[in-house]
Design a protein around this motif. Structure first.
Motif, PDB file in Angstrom:
ATOM      1  N   PRO A   1       0.829  -1.210   0.000  1.00 23.23           N
ATOM      2  CA  PRO A   1       0.000   0.000   0.000  1.00 23.23           C
ATOM      3  C   PRO A   1       0.865   1.263   0.000  1.00 23.23           C
ATOM      4  O   PRO A   1       1.898   1.304   0.677  1.00 23.23           O
ATOM      5  CB  PRO A   1      -0.791  -0.122   1.310  1.00 23.23           C
ATOM      6  CG  PRO A   1       0.039  -1.018   2.180  1.00 23.23           C
ATOM      7  CD  PRO A   1       0.748  -1.959   1.256  1.00 23.23           C
ATOM      8  N   GLN A   2       0.436   2.238  -0.757  1.00 22.96           N
ATOM      9  CA  GLN A   2       1.173   3.511  -0.836  1.00 22.96           C
ATOM     10  C   GLN A   2       0.282   4.605  -0.276  1.00 22.96           C
ATOM     11  O   GLN A   2      -0.724   4.955  -0.883  1.00 22.96           O
ATOM     12  CB  GLN A   2       1.520   3.829  -2.301  1.00 22.96           C
ATOM     13  CG  GLN A   2       2.411   2.804  -2.977  1.00 22.96           C
ATOM     14  CD  GLN A   2       3.800   2.729  -2.343  1.00 22.96           C
ATOM     15  OE1 GLN A   2       4.372   3.740  -1.960  1.00 22.96           O
ATOM     16  NE2 GLN A   2       4.322   1.516  -2.207  1.00 22.96           N
ATOM     17  N   PHE A   3       0.649   5.120   0.891  1.00 23.57           N
ATOM     18  CA  PHE A   3      -0.114   6.212   1.496  1.00 23.57           C
ATOM     19  C   PHE A   3       0.850   7.320   1.908  1.00 23.57           C
ATOM     20  O   PHE A   3       1.975   7.028   2.350  1.00 23.57           O
ATOM     21  CB  PHE A   3      -0.880   5.718   2.731  1.00 23.57           C
ATOM     22  CG  PHE A   3      -2.077   4.868   2.390  1.00 23.57           C
ATOM     23  CD1 PHE A   3      -3.312   5.461   2.152  1.00 23.57           C
ATOM     24  CD2 PHE A   3      -1.966   3.487   2.296  1.00 23.57           C
ATOM     25  CE1 PHE A   3      -4.413   4.684   1.822  1.00 23.57           C
ATOM     26  CE2 PHE A   3      -3.066   2.708   1.970  1.00 23.57           C
ATOM     27  CZ  PHE A   3      -4.290   3.306   1.733  1.00 23.57           C
ATOM     28  N   PRO A   4       0.428   8.570   1.787  1.00 25.29           N
ATOM     29  CA  PRO A   4       1.318   9.676   2.155  1.00 25.29           C
ATOM     30  C   PRO A   4       1.795   9.576   3.607  1.00 25.29           C
ATOM     31  O   PRO A   4       2.888  10.009   3.933  1.00 25.29           O
ATOM     32  CB  PRO A   4       0.452  10.935   1.965  1.00 25.29           C
ATOM     33  CG  PRO A   4      -0.708  10.504   1.157  1.00 25.29           C
ATOM     34  CD  PRO A   4      -0.880   9.031   1.306  1.00 25.29           C
ATOM     35  N   GLY A   5       0.973   9.001   4.477  1.00 29.07           N
ATOM     36  CA  GLY A   5       1.343   8.900   5.899  1.00 29.07           C
ATOM     37  C   GLY A   5       2.218   7.698   6.222  1.00 29.07           C
ATOM     38  O   GLY A   5       2.412   7.379   7.395  1.00 29.07           O
TER      39      GLY A   5
ATOM     40  N   TRP B   1     -12.487   5.214  -1.574  1.00 31.95           N
ATOM     41  CA  TRP B   1     -12.149   3.938  -0.934  1.00 31.95           C
ATOM     42  C   TRP B   1     -10.645   3.783  -0.736  1.00 31.95           C
ATOM     43  O   TRP B   1     -10.137   2.681  -0.642  1.00 31.95           O
ATOM     44  CB  TRP B   1     -12.748   2.782  -1.769  1.00 31.95           C
ATOM     45  CG  TRP B   1     -14.226   2.975  -1.886  1.00 31.95           C
ATOM     46  CD1 TRP B   1     -14.888   3.650  -2.880  1.00 31.95           C
ATOM     47  CD2 TRP B   1     -15.220   2.576  -0.933  1.00 31.95           C
ATOM     48  NE1 TRP B   1     -16.242   3.676  -2.611  1.00 31.95           N
ATOM     49  CE2 TRP B   1     -16.471   3.014  -1.424  1.00 31.95           C
ATOM     50  CE3 TRP B   1     -15.183   1.882   0.283  1.00 31.95           C
ATOM     51  CZ2 TRP B   1     -17.671   2.786  -0.739  1.00 31.95           C
ATOM     52  CZ3 TRP B   1     -16.384   1.642   0.956  1.00 31.95           C
ATOM     53  CH2 TRP B   1     -17.600   2.099   0.445  1.00 31.95           C
ATOM     54  N   ASN B   2      -9.970   4.945  -0.705  1.00 31.13           N
ATOM     55  CA  ASN B   2      -8.510   4.925  -0.544  1.00 31.13           C
ATOM     56  C   ASN B   2      -8.115   5.243   0.889  1.00 31.13           C
ATOM     57  O   ASN B   2      -7.448   6.245   1.153  1.00 31.13           O
ATOM     58  CB  ASN B   2      -7.867   5.929  -1.504  1.00 31.13           C
ATOM     59  CG  ASN B   2      -7.889   5.402  -2.921  1.00 31.13           C
ATOM     60  OD1 ASN B   2      -7.604   4.233  -3.151  1.00 31.13           O
ATOM     61  ND2 ASN B   2      -8.270   6.250  -3.859  1.00 31.13           N
ATOM     62  N   HIS B   3      -8.552   4.421   1.808  1.00 32.66           N
ATOM     63  CA  HIS B   3      -8.194   4.673   3.208  1.00 32.66           C
ATOM     64  C   HIS B   3      -7.795   3.363   3.872  1.00 32.66           C
ATOM     65  O   HIS B   3      -8.210   2.285   3.464  1.00 32.66           O
ATOM     66  CB  HIS B   3      -9.344   5.343   3.960  1.00 32.66           C
ATOM     67  CG  HIS B   3     -10.661   4.627   3.833  1.00 32.66           C
ATOM     68  ND1 HIS B   3     -11.396   4.609   2.668  1.00 32.66           N
ATOM     69  CD2 HIS B   3     -11.358   3.886   4.726  1.00 32.66           C
ATOM     70  CE1 HIS B   3     -12.494   3.903   2.846  1.00 32.66           C
ATOM     71  NE2 HIS B   3     -12.494   3.433   4.090  1.00 32.66           N
ATOM     72  N   ALA B   4      -6.961   3.525   4.885  1.00 30.52           N
ATOM     73  CA  ALA B   4      -6.515   2.359   5.654  1.00 30.52           C
ATOM     74  C   ALA B   4      -6.247   2.839   7.071  1.00 30.52           C
ATOM     75  O   ALA B   4      -6.018   4.024   7.304  1.00 30.52           O
ATOM     76  CB  ALA B   4      -5.242   1.774   5.034  1.00 30.52           C
ATOM     77  N   PHE B   5      -6.274   1.923   8.010  1.00 34.22           N
ATOM     78  CA  PHE B   5      -6.074   2.284   9.420  1.00 34.22           C
ATOM     79  C   PHE B   5      -4.592   2.312   9.791  1.00 34.22           C
ATOM     80  O   PHE B   5      -3.802   1.511   9.295  1.00 34.22           O
ATOM     81  CB  PHE B   5      -6.771   1.277  10.331  1.00 34.22           C
ATOM     82  CG  PHE B   5      -8.272   1.297  10.215  1.00 34.22           C
ATOM     83  CD1 PHE B   5      -9.005   2.387  10.664  1.00 34.22           C
ATOM     84  CD2 PHE B   5      -8.952   0.219   9.664  1.00 34.22           C
ATOM     85  CE1 PHE B   5     -10.397   2.401  10.563  1.00 34.22           C
ATOM     86  CE2 PHE B   5     -10.333   0.225   9.565  1.00 34.22           C
ATOM     87  CZ  PHE B   5     -11.056   1.321  10.014  1.00 34.22           C
ATOM     88  N   LYS B   6      -4.264   3.237  10.693  1.00 31.38           N
ATOM     89  CA  LYS B   6      -2.921   3.257  11.279  1.00 31.38           C
ATOM     90  C   LYS B   6      -3.050   3.637  12.752  1.00 31.38           C
ATOM     91  O   LYS B   6      -3.804   4.559  13.092  1.00 31.38           O
ATOM     92  CB  LYS B   6      -2.035   4.286  10.546  1.00 31.38           C
ATOM     93  CG  LYS B   6      -0.580   4.263  11.001  1.00 31.38           C
ATOM     94  CD  LYS B   6       0.272   5.142  10.082  1.00 31.38           C
ATOM     95  CE  LYS B   6       1.736   5.074  10.462  1.00 31.38           C
ATOM     96  NZ  LYS B   6       2.334   3.760  10.173  1.00 31.38           N
ATOM     97  N   LEU B   7      -2.339   2.922  13.603  1.00 29.74           N
ATOM     98  CA  LEU B   7      -2.357   3.216  15.036  1.00 29.74           C
ATOM     99  C   LEU B   7      -1.202   4.158  15.346  1.00 29.74           C
ATOM    100  O   LEU B   7      -0.052   3.830  15.067  1.00 29.74           O
ATOM    101  CB  LEU B   7      -2.190   1.915  15.823  1.00 29.74           C
ATOM    102  CG  LEU B   7      -2.409   2.007  17.315  1.00 29.74           C
ATOM    103  CD1 LEU B   7      -3.888   2.229  17.628  1.00 29.74           C
ATOM    104  CD2 LEU B   7      -1.946   0.714  17.993  1.00 29.74           C
ATOM    105  N   LEU B   8      -1.501   5.318  15.919  1.00 32.12           N
ATOM    106  CA  LEU B   8      -0.448   6.267  16.273  1.00 32.12           C
ATOM    107  C   LEU B   8      -0.048   6.046  17.722  1.00 32.12           C
ATOM    108  O   LEU B   8      -0.891   5.808  18.579  1.00 32.12           O
ATOM    109  CB  LEU B   8      -0.936   7.700  16.058  1.00 32.12           C
ATOM    110  CG  LEU B   8      -1.372   8.003  14.619  1.00 32.12           C
ATOM    111  CD1 LEU B   8      -1.869   9.457  14.512  1.00 32.12           C
ATOM    112  CD2 LEU B   8      -0.228   7.774  13.637  1.00 32.12           C
TER     113      LEU B   8
END
Ligand SMILES: NC(=O)c1ccc[n+]([C@@H]2O[C@H](COP(=O)([O-])OP(=O)(O)OC[C@H]3O[C@@H](n4cnc5c(N)ncnc54)[C@H](OP(=O)(O)O)[C@@H]3O)[C@@H](O)[C@H]2O)c1
Length: 214
Positions: free
Chosen positions: A143-147, A205-212
């Motif tokens: 996956p390629q995400f800016p974050g 639909w371009n989202h994914a979870f990330k735990l900070l």
């Protein structure tokens, strides 16, 4: 490594393609041999991929991915033959979504049970890990995400299987968050609904979870 993928849908193709890209051998399974979607996929990718029945794919895999229609998963596992899963890492990507009352879907299994727990009960001796059920198939591999890399939330009863899953997720481009035993599928399957609701409310639909963490 040999990977059996049960499922000819978008998830089966995305994860099967990911394992292939990492140099593994993949067999895609379906209810009947000669499934046109599986045949087309094999033709498109060539090389180290093949297709067969659910049982053939399960027997083939050292690791098995379950990517079947959530409400039909137990039927698929019966066809695949529970003995074919014994001792193996089984990656359960499924969500038991019920669209019979429209959108948003409900979970057809809830309360003190979940799809993940049902998969583990149906496959005694298998080492089931719930994973990949909280993101859309286009983002499952690299996956390629800016974050930066998103996190995959996983659960399962077998620590060694979760360690292997964490290693695989790293190669697929994901961080891993372990939320406990397979009973935590109750929450990860609910988390899928959060992913779906955000997609529907933004029509993207371009989202994914990330735990900070700090
Ligand atoms: N699509 C996504 O982006 C996404 C993301 C995360 C999680 N998931 C979950 O991953 C799973 C797979 O999703 P998908 O969209 O790739 O495919 P899908 O359309 O939900 O499932 C396709 C597979 O289910 C099998 N199947 C359908 N009815 C069956 C029945 N009555 N008995 C046995 N098997 C049956 C099909 O068998 P045949 O090959 O024989 O037709 C096919 O292999 C689902 O549980 C879904 O909730 C999906």
């Amino acid at each position: 490594m040999k990977v059996g993928v049960l499922g000819t849908g978008d998830v089966g193709k995305a994860l099967g393609g990911g394992f292939l890209a990492l140099g593994h051998e993949v067999k895609m399974g379906s209810r009947e041999a000669g499934n046109p979607k599986a045949q087309a996929w094999v033709k498109e990718l060539g090389g180290r991929v093949s297709a067969g029945t659910f049982a053939e794919a399960a027997a083939f895999g050292e690791v098995i991915v379950v990517a079947t229609l959530g409400v039909a998963t137990l039927q698929a596992l019966t066809l695949a033959g529970p003995d074919n899963f014994k001792g193996k890492l089984v990656v359960d990507t499924t969500n038991p979504l019920d669209f019979s009352k429209g959108f948003p879907p409900r979970l057809s299994i809830s309360g003190e049970d979940s799809g993940g727990e049902q998969v583990q009960r149906a496959l005694p001796g298998a080492r089931v890990v719930k994973a990949f059920n909280t993101v859309g198939s286009p983002h499952m591999f690299r996956p390629q995400f800016p974050g930066g890399p998103p996190d995959m939330f996983i659960c399962g009863d077998d620590a060694a299987a979760k360690a292997k899953m964490t290693e695989i997720l790293g190669l697929f481009g994901w961080g891993t968050v372990d939320v406990g035993g397979i009973a935590s599928s109750r929450y990860l399957e609910g988390m899928c609904l959060v992913w779906v609701l955000h997609g529907a409310s933004t029509n993207a639909w371009n989202h994914a979870f990330k735990l900070l963490r700090k």
